[in-house]
Design a protein around this motif. Structure first.
Motif, PDB file in Angstrom:
ATOM      1  N   ASP A  14      -4.147  -4.733  -0.175  1.00 23.70           N
ATOM      2  CA  ASP A  14      -3.563  -6.006   0.185  1.00 23.70           C
ATOM      3  C   ASP A  14      -3.633  -6.881  -1.073  1.00 23.70           C
ATOM      4  O   ASP A  14      -4.390  -6.595  -1.999  1.00 23.70           O
ATOM      5  N   LEU A  15      -2.850  -7.960  -1.111  1.00 26.68           N
ATOM      6  CA  LEU A  15      -2.846  -8.830  -2.288  1.00 26.68           C
ATOM      7  C   LEU A  15      -3.645 -10.115  -2.050  1.00 26.68           C
ATOM      8  O   LEU A  15      -4.682 -10.342  -2.666  1.00 26.68           O
ATOM      9  N   ILE A 119       0.196  -1.509  -3.869  1.00 26.83           N
ATOM     10  CA  ILE A 119       0.075  -2.763  -3.117  1.00 26.83           C
ATOM     11  C   ILE A 119       0.864  -2.626  -1.818  1.00 26.83           C
ATOM     12  O   ILE A 119       1.970  -2.079  -1.814  1.00 26.83           O
ATOM     13  N   ALA A 120       0.307  -3.150  -0.731  1.00 22.18           N
ATOM     14  CA  ALA A 120       1.055  -3.305   0.523  1.00 22.18           C
ATOM     15  C   ALA A 120       0.741  -4.704   1.041  1.00 22.18           C
ATOM     16  O   ALA A 120      -0.382  -4.975   1.478  1.00 22.18           O
ATOM     17  N   SER A 121       1.722  -5.590   0.963  1.00 19.71           N
ATOM     18  CA  SER A 121       1.520  -6.993   1.303  1.00 19.71           C
ATOM     19  C   SER A 121       2.591  -7.475   2.269  1.00 19.71           C
ATOM     20  O   SER A 121       3.745  -7.037   2.195  1.00 19.71           O
ATOM     21  N   ARG A 155       8.361  -4.940  10.130  1.00 16.19           N
ATOM     22  CA  ARG A 155       7.851  -5.880  11.130  1.00 16.19           C
ATOM     23  C   ARG A 155       6.337  -5.855  11.233  1.00 16.19           C
ATOM     24  O   ARG A 155       5.754  -6.690  11.913  1.00 16.19           O
ATOM     25  N   SER A 156       5.707  -4.891  10.581  1.00 13.68           N
ATOM     26  CA  SER A 156       4.245  -4.829  10.599  1.00 13.68           C
ATOM     27  C   SER A 156       3.772  -4.108   9.356  1.00 13.68           C
ATOM     28  O   SER A 156       4.516  -3.327   8.737  1.00 13.68           O
ATOM     29  N   LYS A 157       2.516  -4.340   8.991  1.00 10.80           N
ATOM     30  CA  LYS A 157       1.951  -3.649   7.832  1.00 10.80           C
ATOM     31  C   LYS A 157       1.752  -2.164   8.126  1.00 10.80           C
ATOM     32  O   LYS A 157       1.775  -1.340   7.213  1.00 10.80           O
ATOM     33  N   VAL A 158       1.590  -1.815   9.394  1.00  8.09           N
ATOM     34  CA  VAL A 158       1.510  -0.394   9.768  1.00  8.09           C
ATOM     35  C   VAL A 158       2.745   0.344   9.259  1.00  8.09           C
ATOM     36  O   VAL A 158       2.646   1.405   8.626  1.00  8.09           O
ATOM     37  N   ASP A 159       3.913  -0.212   9.513  1.00  9.83           N
ATOM     38  CA  ASP A 159       5.155   0.423   9.088  1.00  9.83           C
ATOM     39  C   ASP A 159       5.297   0.417   7.572  1.00  9.83           C
ATOM     40  O   ASP A 159       5.789   1.388   6.979  1.00  9.83           O
ATOM     41  N   LEU A 160       4.890  -0.670   6.932  1.00 10.03           N
ATOM     42  CA  LEU A 160       4.988  -0.772   5.480  1.00 10.03           C
ATOM     43  C   LEU A 160       4.145   0.305   4.805  1.00 10.03           C
ATOM     44  O   LEU A 160       4.617   0.996   3.884  1.00 10.03           O
ATOM     45  N   TRP A 174      -7.218   5.267   0.641  1.00 12.25           N
ATOM     46  CA  TRP A 174      -8.013   4.205   1.241  1.00 12.25           C
ATOM     47  C   TRP A 174      -7.159   2.952   1.325  1.00 12.25           C
ATOM     48  O   TRP A 174      -6.403   2.638   0.401  1.00 12.25           O
ATOM     49  N   MET A 175      -7.290   2.235   2.419  1.00  8.84           N
ATOM     50  CA  MET A 175      -6.663   0.917   2.573  1.00  8.84           C
ATOM     51  C   MET A 175      -7.731  -0.126   2.294  1.00  8.84           C
ATOM     52  O   MET A 175      -8.820  -0.085   2.884  1.00  8.84           O
ATOM     53  N   VAL A 176      -7.426  -1.079   1.406  1.00  8.82           N
ATOM     54  CA  VAL A 176      -8.397  -2.091   0.989  1.00  8.82           C
ATOM     55  C   VAL A 176      -7.803  -3.473   1.263  1.00  8.82           C
ATOM     56  O   VAL A 176      -6.774  -3.838   0.684  1.00  8.82           O
ATOM     57  N   GLY A 177      -8.438  -4.241   2.169  1.00 10.05           N
ATOM     58  CA  GLY A 177      -7.879  -5.551   2.497  1.00 10.05           C
ATOM     59  C   GLY A 177      -8.873  -6.419   3.245  1.00 10.05           C
ATOM     60  O   GLY A 177      -9.984  -5.993   3.569  1.00 10.05           O
ATOM     61  N   ASP A 178      -8.438  -7.648   3.530  1.00 11.16           N
ATOM     62  CA  ASP A 178      -9.364  -8.635   4.100  1.00 11.16           C
ATOM     63  C   ASP A 178      -9.000  -9.099   5.502  1.00 11.16           C
ATOM     64  O   ASP A 178      -9.703  -9.950   6.059  1.00 11.16           O
TER      65      ASP A 178
END
Length: 226
Positions: A14-15, A119-121, A155-160, A174-178
């Motif tokens: 995530d950014l 990045i996935a934002s 429409r969602s970060k799942v899809d992104l 790994w997914m890294v986010g807050d």
């Protein structure tokens, strides 16, 4: 889908609130946006409290404006989108905005170890790419690997995240986010999730389902050795 906890071939970040101290760029642009909305006759009254925009970080922009201006119509929300992006891009050009401590060096270390970085934002394309470029981080990320909801119209970060994994043929990341959206996006795609617990934007309990939590971004490389 089973969660793969082995050493990853890639990390997806995530950014806002993860790599970038969003408020250092966002808040000056936020106040300037409402000054311009008032000047254009699109908004009246005081600028909504900063807590509304900050609590919405990680959401899609349309949902953020529903929090900030619930009584305004969609046209005002879209104009706010335009202004906020324009003002943030101008701020970047002036050198505004800061990374969290140790982010640049940590990303360089991960890159040196051969981890592919993405990045996935949920942000807009020009904002996401602009932050990475202006912070001098672009060479560390996979070519074309700066994914944003604005560019891919998801429409969602799942899809992104699913689109990103499919495009690059990634089997283990790994997914890294807050935010809870990062936890959801990671687990729905079978990824190990690292919750970043230092930004202060999240609501209580959002990171409870993360597989591990870190209080400093510089703790990330040590997880590879655990």
């Amino acid at each position: 889908m089973p969660i793969n906890k082995t050493t990853p071939e890639a990390m997806i970040f995530d950014l806002d609130g993860t790599l970038f101290q969003t408020e250092t760029l966002l808040l000056p642009a936020y106040h300037a946006t409402f000054e311009q909305l008032r000047a254009e006759g699109l908004f009246q009254g005081e600028t909504p409290d900063e807590k509304y925009i900050l609590s919405g970080l990680g959401m899609l922009l349309e949902h953020i404006w529903q929090l900030v201006m619930p009584d305004a119509d969609a046209a005002v929300h879209r104009r706010a989108d335009e202004l906020l992006l324009e003002l943030q891009v101008e701020g970047m050009a002036r050198g505004e905005g800061k990374l969290y401590d140790g982010v640049a060096d940590t990303l360089r270390e991960l890159h040196r170890r051969g981890v592919r970085l993405f990045i996935a934002s949920n942000g807009l394309e020009a904002y996401v790419k602009g932050v990475i470029r202006n912070q001098g981080l672009e060479p560390l990320f996979e070519a074309g690997g700066l994914y944003s909801a604005g560019e891919y119209a998801t429409r969602s970060k799942v899809d992104l995240v699913r689109q990103l994994l499919d495009k690059y043929g990634i089997q283990n990341a790994w997914m890294v986010g807050d935010r809870s959206s990062d936890v959801e996006a990671g687990h729905a795609n079978g990824l190990f999730v690292v919750g970043c617990d230092y930004a202060g934007f999240r609501k209580e309990g959002e990171l409870d389902r993360a597989d591990v939590r870190i209080a400093d971004f510089r703790d990330l490389p040590a997880l590879l050795e655990a």
